[in-house]
Design an enzyme around this catalytic site. Structure first.
Site, PDB file in Angstrom:
ATOM      1  N   LYS A 164     -11.980  -5.176  -6.868  1.00 42.11           N
ATOM      2  CA  LYS A 164     -12.732  -4.034  -7.397  1.00 42.11           C
ATOM      3  C   LYS A 164     -11.858  -3.129  -8.262  1.00 42.11           C
ATOM      4  O   LYS A 164     -12.371  -2.381  -9.088  1.00 42.11           O
ATOM      5  CB  LYS A 164     -13.321  -3.220  -6.240  1.00 42.11           C
ATOM      6  CG  LYS A 164     -12.247  -2.666  -5.292  1.00 42.11           C
ATOM      7  CD  LYS A 164     -12.858  -1.857  -4.167  1.00 42.11           C
ATOM      8  CE  LYS A 164     -11.828  -1.073  -3.381  1.00 42.11           C
ATOM      9  NZ  LYS A 164     -10.878  -1.825  -2.582  1.00 42.11           N
ATOM     10  N   LYS A 211       0.832  -1.210   0.000  1.00 43.41           N
ATOM     11  CA  LYS A 211       0.000   0.000   0.000  1.00 43.41           C
ATOM     12  C   LYS A 211       0.864   1.257   0.000  1.00 43.41           C
ATOM     13  O   LYS A 211       0.496   2.262  -0.612  1.00 43.41           O
ATOM     14  CB  LYS A 211      -0.975   0.001   1.177  1.00 43.41           C
ATOM     15  CG  LYS A 211      -2.121  -0.976   0.988  1.00 43.41           C
ATOM     16  CD  LYS A 211      -3.354  -0.580   1.781  1.00 43.41           C
ATOM     17  CE  LYS A 211      -4.502  -1.543   1.492  1.00 43.41           C
ATOM     18  NZ  LYS A 211      -5.711  -1.245   2.280  1.00 43.41           N
ATOM     19  N   LYS A 242      -6.453 -12.296  -7.172  1.00 44.60           N
ATOM     20  CA  LYS A 242      -7.807 -12.441  -6.616  1.00 44.60           C
ATOM     21  C   LYS A 242      -8.764 -11.416  -7.223  1.00 44.60           C
ATOM     22  O   LYS A 242      -8.342 -10.349  -7.670  1.00 44.60           O
ATOM     23  CB  LYS A 242      -7.792 -12.356  -5.091  1.00 44.60           C
ATOM     24  CG  LYS A 242      -7.555 -10.993  -4.486  1.00 44.60           C
ATOM     25  CD  LYS A 242      -7.787 -11.059  -2.965  1.00 44.60           C
ATOM     26  CE  LYS A 242      -7.756  -9.649  -2.368  1.00 44.60           C
ATOM     27  NZ  LYS A 242      -8.085  -9.581  -0.954  1.00 44.60           N
TER      28      LYS A 242
END
Ligand code: TRP
Length: 332
Positions: free
Chosen positions: A199, A114, A196
């Site tokens: 969104k 991140k 995976k």
């Protein structure tokens, strides 16, 4: 009566829920309600480690609660709540941050990812996020924490923090076990079957509120494989796209891999992909309709999250009070 084992998990309302959340997490949560005392929450406090639009965050938090219920989580049997409604999370978070080492937080792979993605906003919350997650968990003394593979490291640091605290003060926290769904429950992106479902790649992601036409289109464009065989056969290694579609089909229809292989024997992907799409459309239809209906019933959702916060607080503050006493804070 013997007390039921406790299960707890949360999802960040940072994006709309999708098929991966449903098949990989929420659907399985709903199946466990009779055997466990279950706590599920919207991890709204976690989302602000990355900049959020306030109106969207509010809408998605409520929508996520509606979707939990529409997916089968009965609010009478499960405790459903919003993280920020139970201040004990932030309170225990502070205490635990004093029992967590800078070095161990530096090793968290999600922080590294991140920080790389949001270079302009590497805030302290992004760094201490696992401490808040440890507080989320330890407050409820759960036996199991169902999470995806990507969160396993955070459950492990939670265990380390709990053991460290216990070694100083005695058995305050139960040491929780991560509960990773079996391989078939992990859903990958339709266009990126090596990662995976997420969104951030919307064309390969089926959202719970997608219209049937949209779902059909996404499945038609799903990546299968580049080999010559062009047949429906389960081979996770060499045909990840097909394996993912089979996992999805199996999860929504209950068919085994062998049954699916037989059903589509000699039919090719042109028949298989739309069939998976159809099955998903039919599975999601009632969920979508119920979610949309519930979103309009503000008073009901309010009553659910209020009752949830109350029940959650009861359990959470029992733990927090014990912790405060142990570390030497004066009782009010
Ligand atoms: N960190 C989790 C995620 O991003 C969400 C989460 C927050 C969570 N607190 C939790 C999951 C406690 C399980 C238990 O997916």
């Amino acid at each position: 009566m013997e007390e039921k084992k406790v299960m707890l998990s949360g999802i960040q309302p940072s994006g709309d829920l999708h098929l991966g959340n449903y098949l990989g997490a929420i659907k399985n949560w709903a199946d466990r309600v009779d055997d466990f005392d279950c706590y599920y929450f919207m991890a709204d406090q976690h989302t602000i480690t990355v900049r959020q639009n306030p109106a969207d965050l509010r809408r998605r938090t409520i929508q996520q609660l509606a979707a939990y219920i529409a997916c089968g989580l009965d609010p009478e049997k499960n405790t459903l709540f919003i993280q920020s409604h139970v201040p004990a999370h932030a309170q225990l978070g502070w205490v635990l941050s004093c029992y967590t080492m800078f070095g161990e937080l530096s090793r968290m792979t999600q922080f590294k990812d991140k920080a790389e993605k949001h270079k302009d906003n590497i805030n302290a919350g992004l760094f201490t996020y696992p401490v808040l997650m440890a507080a989320d968990i330890l407050l409820y003394q759960p036996d199991f924490v169902p999470v995806g593979e990507d969160q396993k490291q955070h459950v492990e640091i939670t265990r380390d923090i709990a053991k460290r605290f216990n070694s100083v003060y005695g058995e305050v926290f139960k040491i929780p076990e991560p509960f990773i769904p079996r391989a078939g429950a992990r859903i990958y992106g339709l266009t990126t079957p090596d990662g995976k479902m997420s969104k951030s790649i919307p064309e390969g992601c089926v959202f719970l509120l997608d219209e049937p036409e949209v779902i059909a289109r996404k499945f038609k464009k799903a990546v299968t494989d580049s080999d010559r065989e062009r047949c429906v056969r389960y081979d996770r290694e060499n045909k990840p796209g097909v394996a993912n579609l089979m996992d999805i089909y199996s999860a929504v229809t209950g068919c085994s891999y062998e049954e699916i292989e037989r059903e589509f024997d000699g039919k090719g992907y042109g028949v298989f992909k739309p069939a998976v799409g159809e099955a998903v459309i039919e599975t999601l239809r009632p969920i979508r309709e119920e979610t949309l209906r519930l979103i309009k019933d503000k008073a009901y959702l309010e009553s659910v999250y209020r009752q949830g916060a109350e029940r959650a607080s009861k359990r959470a503050y029992k733990t927090l009070n014990k912790v405060y006493k142990k570390v030497g804070f004066v009782a009010r």
